[in-house]
Design a protein around this motif. Structure first.
Motif, PDB file in Angstrom:
ATOM      1  N   ARG A  58      30.413-128.340  54.391  1.00  0.00           N
ATOM      2  CA  ARG A  58      31.805-127.196  54.432  1.00  0.00           C
ATOM      3  C   ARG A  58      31.851-126.319  55.920  1.00  0.00           C
ATOM      4  N   GLU A  94      29.569-118.224  53.757  1.00  0.00           N
ATOM      5  CA  GLU A  94      28.351-119.449  54.028  1.00  0.00           C
ATOM      6  C   GLU A  94      27.050-118.199  53.238  1.00  0.00           C
ATOM      7  N   ALA A 101      34.993-117.723  50.001  1.00  0.00           N
ATOM      8  CA  ALA A 101      34.860-118.744  50.628  1.00  0.00           C
ATOM      9  C   ALA A 101      36.493-119.033  51.010  1.00  0.00           C
ATOM     10  N   MET A 103      39.276-122.192  52.187  1.00  0.00           N
ATOM     11  CA  MET A 103      39.093-123.138  51.134  1.00  0.00           C
ATOM     12  C   MET A 103      40.096-124.115  52.607  1.00  0.00           C
TER      13      MET A 103
ATOM     14  N   LEU B   9      35.727-128.850  43.548  1.00  0.00           N
ATOM     15  CA  LEU B   9      36.323-128.504  42.944  1.00  0.00           C
ATOM     16  C   LEU B   9      36.215-127.141  41.476  1.00  0.00           C
ATOM     17  N   VAL B  13      40.699-124.079  40.771  1.00  0.00           N
ATOM     18  CA  VAL B  13      40.846-123.604  42.028  1.00  0.00           C
ATOM     19  C   VAL B  13      42.439-124.609  42.782  1.00  0.00           C
ATOM     20  N   LEU B  14      42.630-124.323  42.767  1.00  0.00           N
ATOM     21  CA  LEU B  14      43.453-125.090  43.366  1.00  0.00           C
ATOM     22  C   LEU B  14      43.099-126.235  44.571  1.00  0.00           C
ATOM     23  N   ASN B  68      29.165-125.309  48.212  1.00  0.00           N
ATOM     24  CA  ASN B  68      29.877-123.886  47.764  1.00  0.00           C
ATOM     25  C   ASN B  68      30.228-122.839  46.260  1.00  0.00           C
ATOM     26  N   VAL B  70      30.839-120.228  44.519  1.00  0.00           N
ATOM     27  CA  VAL B  70      31.601-119.149  44.832  1.00  0.00           C
ATOM     28  C   VAL B  70      33.637-120.673  44.497  1.00  0.00           C
ATOM     29  N   ILE B  71      33.127-121.649  44.587  1.00  0.00           N
ATOM     30  CA  ILE B  71      34.494-122.475  44.654  1.00  0.00           C
ATOM     31  C   ILE B  71      34.207-123.764  44.041  1.00  0.00           C
TER      32      ILE B  71
END
Lengths: 220, 80
Positions: A58, A94, A101, A103, B9, B13-14, B68, B70-71
């Motif tokens: 990521r 992170e 976050a 995306m 995801l 979450v889109l 992660n 968070v998402i």
């Protein structure tokens, strides 16, 4: 004032931000390699833009666990200022120094253009050179700048005056048009736009310069 | 022991990449796809032979690096 710029494999805005800092401070910052586990004494640490570790896994995930991050976090806990730009913002989320976050952009495209930003607060050591509500033009260049956090976190960021910049014309789908956020003590700033790319007339704009000047004033 | 970690995801979450896949499938006249979501799979060869210890170890890896949270959410599957 002592400043350090952290350099990861794949960083590509490290030298640009070093030039902006040198122009503002009158001396060169330390360039610190990611594999070092010691950070020279630093009042300001910059995590620059780029594609650290090729954005593998990521964006910012591998860099967020690099050796140098532990002393960066320790310095931040002691009150050092930390500025994360673009990939640097991704790295800061992170590491947990900033919430949320980043995306993939909502339209999946890499966006590279000047973005009008609204300065949401001038009551921080980074943004005191701007007027609240002022619109500035700062380049963005990213594929993953779509800021996400849960609703409670977003409410808290807004309530505590921790949204530094918002997009006037949201290019990437970021929640609540957020372009940059601050830590609780307002000494850590993460932002997707690149102030170092508009801090000299030769670059076609100077709206980013006040950010570097403010940091130097704060720390001198 | 082998571990397979699937990272997706979180619901809600889109997922723009999933959306693009969904639209492309519709454009190819595949009917009946209500939603597509894209994730990633990471396979790990572990020296650990105890299932419980391996699960604990991989969970720690997911929390610290692989996902992660968070998402993203993660599932761990162990294979001999």
């Amino acid at each position: 004032m002592k400043a350090s710029v952290i350099v990861f494999p794949g960083s590509n805005c490290d030298r640009d931000v070093a030039v902006s800092l040198e122009q503002a401070m009158g001396q060169k910052p330390n360039m610190v390699w990611h594999a070092d586990s010691e950070l020279p004494p630093s009042d300001l640490i910059v995590i620059p833009g780029g594609f650290s570790y090729g954005d593998y896994l990521r964006c910012g995930a591998i860099a967020g666990n690099a050796h140098i991050i532990r002393p960066v976090k320790e310095a931040a806990e002691k009150g050092a200022m930390v500025l994360g730009i673009c990939n640097g913002f991704q790295v800061l989320t992170e590491t947990g120094l900033l919430p949320g976050a980043l995306m993939r952009n909502a339209d999946l495209k890499f966006i590279c253009k000047d973005a009008p930003l609204s300065v949401e607060t001038s009551d921080t050591p980074f943004t005191k050179g701007y007027k609240q509500g002022q619109t500035i033009s700062v380049p963005v260049a990213h594929h993953d700048g779509n800021y996400r956090a849960d609703e409670d976190t977003l409410d808290r960021l807004e309530g505590e005056g921790r949204v530094a910049f918002r997009y006037a014309d949201n290019p990437n789908g970021s929640a609540r048009d957020i372009a940059g956020i601050l830590s609780e003590n307002k000494r850590v700033l993460g932002m997707m736009p690149h102030p170092e790319r508009c801090a000299d007339p030769l670059l076609g704009g100077t709206d980013g310069k006040a950010l570097f000047t403010a940091i130097v004033e704060e720390l001198s | 022991m082998k571990a397979r970690v699937t990272i997706m995801l979180k619901q809600g979450v889109l997922d723009p990449q999933g959306k693009a896949i969904e639209h492309a499938l519709t454009a190819l006249d595949f009917d009946g796809v209500n939603e597509a979501r894209q994730g990633k799979i990471i396979e790990l060869e572990l020296t650990e032979t105890d299932q419980a210890k391996a699960t604990a170890q991989v969970t720690d890896m997911c929390e610290k690096l692989l996902a992660n949270t968070v998402i993203e959410r993660y599932d761990i599957e162990l294979m001999d």
